[in-house]
Scaffold this active site. Structure first.
Site, PDB file in Angstrom:
ATOM      1  N   ILE A 170     -12.743  -0.503  -1.170  1.00 14.20           N
ATOM      2  CA  ILE A 170     -11.929  -1.054  -2.256  1.00 14.20           C
ATOM      3  C   ILE A 170     -12.151  -0.131  -3.454  1.00 14.20           C
ATOM      4  CG2 ILE A 170     -11.678  -3.009  -3.836  1.00 14.20           C
ATOM      5  CD1 ILE A 170     -12.554  -4.819  -1.446  1.00 14.20           C
ATOM      6  N   CYS A 193       0.823  -1.214   0.000  1.00 10.55           N
ATOM      7  CA  CYS A 193       0.000   0.000   0.000  1.00 10.55           C
ATOM      8  C   CYS A 193       0.859   1.266   0.000  1.00 10.55           C
ATOM      9  CB  CYS A 193      -0.946   0.000   1.194  1.00 10.55           C
ATOM     10  SG  CYS A 193      -1.633  -1.630   1.525  1.00 10.55           S
ATOM     11  N   LYS A 207      -9.732   6.323   4.312  1.00 10.77           N
ATOM     12  CA  LYS A 207     -11.033   5.909   4.821  1.00 10.77           C
ATOM     13  C   LYS A 207     -12.185   6.372   3.925  1.00 10.77           C
ATOM     14  CE  LYS A 207     -13.831   4.141   6.578  1.00 10.77           C
ATOM     15  NZ  LYS A 207     -15.098   4.601   6.266  1.00 10.77           N
ATOM     16  N   CYS A 257     -13.365   0.635   8.006  1.00  9.85           N
ATOM     17  CA  CYS A 257     -12.489   0.158   6.928  1.00  9.85           C
ATOM     18  C   CYS A 257     -12.544   1.078   5.716  1.00  9.85           C
ATOM     19  CB  CYS A 257     -12.916  -1.237   6.482  1.00  9.85           C
ATOM     20  SG  CYS A 257     -13.009  -2.442   7.814  1.00  9.85           S
ATOM     21  N   HIS A 260      -8.774   3.999  -1.139  1.00 10.32           N
ATOM     22  CA  HIS A 260      -7.398   3.511  -1.026  1.00 10.32           C
ATOM     23  C   HIS A 260      -7.075   2.549  -2.162  1.00 10.32           C
ATOM     24  CE1 HIS A 260      -3.677   2.157   0.557  1.00 10.32           C
ATOM     25  NE2 HIS A 260      -4.107   1.176   1.315  1.00 10.32           N
TER      26      HIS A 260
END
Ligand SMILES: [Zn+2]
Lengths: 142, 390
Positions: free
Chosen positions: B212, B85, B332, B209, B336
């Site tokens: 995606i 990442c 968030k 989380c 990401h």
């Protein structure tokens, strides 16, 4: 953005890697015998779990296999609800990192436990189990 | 080492981008960065592409050559950088070093990821495998949220951090995401909504989380000679980069209440840039999960170890607080796309340091003109901290 727009399917490909376990094969054999093993470096004395065949500290290739007693204490835990593809048929599971008496830490599943009981500091013990044709290790509460 | 400036930045819309492949998504960011820097692809001497999922999360195995060709940079020195990442920061660092070392005068970093071409459980699998497949994933099936959830459980136990504290990170970052036209999520959330969202890996729930996402960001870096040639005045400068790493096996970590790689990388960056945490006006920190932002506050020295929960409760990381953190929505809410994130952080900091943040409500008042990007790969497996200034 773009849901419903045109796309091509790639050629499907299933990958199964043949992972060499030479140098650790004794670990998997001993699991079948009910023992969880670590390696101890003959050069510098460092205890390794997961086991290693070579020491990254002193670069010795001389390792002794030692059986772990398996008693330890939970340092961190989680209950995995949303599972990855190859575990999606498993029911949700609890994963922990526990520090063993011998000093090494072990990352593994914690089984046979009431979720409400799981906490940092909880006493657990490693045990082995045969699942299909693979022997595995996991924690259970003491 | 020569001084290096950032003279152009571009960022695509983040989100589910089924409208573009990896080449077109990159083009969207590169075009904006080239317009910003007033250059074209033929001027570029070196290109570093940060992408973690090549051939695994999306179809192209060699995204660097695909992106270079599609964006008119074929012939430039070329590499793909993988640091999970933090791949975008690794690409930024590589391009930065090419200029700083005097090898080239103009280099570009592109971060890009396509994460929505596979089904979600397969994406969870690919990310869960990113650690130590043989010893951790194969037997036990950890996911990425599960790894961070381990840290959350230990942090909560040791410091009394509460699920409500984690939720406040999501509330803050969604608030700023709703003010960022490029963000994946444009909605605000409440503490109650975060707490009531379904558990992914306890104690982390859906709203703890990051999504995606697909996205790309591009950064143009130049030497002082190039600045004179292009008549660029008052650019944003790279003040310093710090880096470190952590063990592949999570079981070999010393503790689960912070990321040592963040501590080491940030200390190095502060030393090289000659700044202190209190000098930072605006920070982009790696909040892939809410607990990650709390740990980042502590590991980067924005507060003492264990006081991250208190910092968010007191609103000190909002605009107008002690230090503005993730006012672009963070991972968030902005999203990401893993390889894009590092370059997207640089994009945001450059916009902030120029006073050009969109929308205006999220422009941070600048005192020292110092911005910090903190980009983690994996669970503290890789870390890059970049300090920019004007
Ligand atoms: Zn040794």
């Amino acid at each position: 953005m773009g849901i419903g727009l045109p796309f091509l399917n790639s050629k499907p490909l299933t990958l199964t890697f043949k992972i060499p376990i030479n140098g650790f094969s004794r670990f998997f054999e001993e699991l079948k015998n009910g023992r969880v093993m670590a390696t101890k470096c003959r050069g510098c004395g460092k205890l390794y779990f997961p086991p290693v065949a070579e020491c990254g500290e002193c670069f010795s290739s001389g390792m002794d296999w030692v059986e772990l007693d398996g008693e330890g204490e939970v340092e961190a835990f989680t209950h995995v609800v949303v599972r990855p593809e190859s575990f999606k048929r498993n029911p949700p599971y609890t994963l922990v990192v526990a520090r063993l008496k011998e000093g090494v830490k072990v990352f593994a599943k914690l089984s046979n436990v009431d979720l409400a009981e799981v906490r940092v500091g909880m006493k657990v013990k490693l045990k082995t189990k045969i699942v299909g044709d693979e022997a595995i290790y996991e924690f259970t509460p003491v | 080492m020569r001084k290096v400036a950032v003279i152009g930045v571009g960022c695509s819309k983040f989100g589910v981008r089924r409208d573009v492949n990896v080449a077109r998504l990159s083009f969207e960011a590169v075009k904006k960065a080239f317009e910003d820097a007033n250059i074209n692809g033929k001027n570029v001497e070196f290109l570093a592409v940060g992408s973690a999922g090549a051939g695994g999360l999306y179809e192209e195995v060699l995204p660097a050559v695909v992106v270079a060709e599609y964006c008119g940079m074929t012939g430039a020195g070329l590499t793909r950088c993988e640091a999970a990442c933090a791949s975008g920061s690794a690409a930024f660092f590589t391009a930065y070093m090419a200029v700083a070392n005097g090898l080239v005068d103009l280099a570009v970093a592109v971060g890009v990821e396509k994460m929505t071409e596979l089904e979600t459980p397969v994406v969870m699998e690919m990310l869960g495998r990113a650690g130590y497949y043989l010893w951790e994933f194969h037997g036990f099936g950890p996911t990425f949220p599960a790894y961070y959830a381990l840290y959350a459980s230990a942090h909560m136990e040791k410091f009394g951090t509460r699920e409500e504290d984690l939720a406040l990170v999501a509330v803050k970052n969604h608030k700023y995401g709703s003010l960022n036209p490029l963000a994946h999520f444009q909605n605000r959330v409440s503490v109650d909504e975060v707490l009531a969202s379904p558990v992914i890996a306890w104690p982390l729930k859906l709203y703890d989380c990051c999504p995606i996402s697909d996205g790309a960001a591009a950064v143009v870096l130049a030497s002082e000679d190039k600045l004179r040639e292009l008549k660029v005045e008052d650019p944003v400068w790279v003040r310093g980069v710090g880096f470190s790493s952590g063990t592949a096996n999570l079981s070999r970590r010393g503790d689960y209440v912070g990321l040592k790689a963040s501590v080491l990388a940030s200390r190095m960056a502060y030393r090289v840039a000659r700044v202190e945490p209190r000098d930072v006006d605006v920070a982009c920190v790696h909040d892939c999960f809410t607990i990650a932002e709390i740990m980042a506050y502590e590991d980067l020295g924005f507060c003492k170890k264990g006081e991250g929960g208190k910092l968010i409760r007191e609103g000190e990381t909002e605009i107008g607080g002690r230090i503005a953190v993730n006012v672009d929505g963070g991972l968030k809410a902005k999203g990401h796309p893993i390889g894009a994130t590092g370059c997207a952080m640089i994009y945001e900091l450059v916009k902030q340091l120029r006073g050009e943040a969109e929308k205006r409500e999220r422009q941070v008042p600048l005192k020292n003109y110092v911005g910090l990007a903190h980009n983690i790969g994996g669970v503290g497996h890789y870390c890059y901290v970049t300090v920019l200034g004007r």
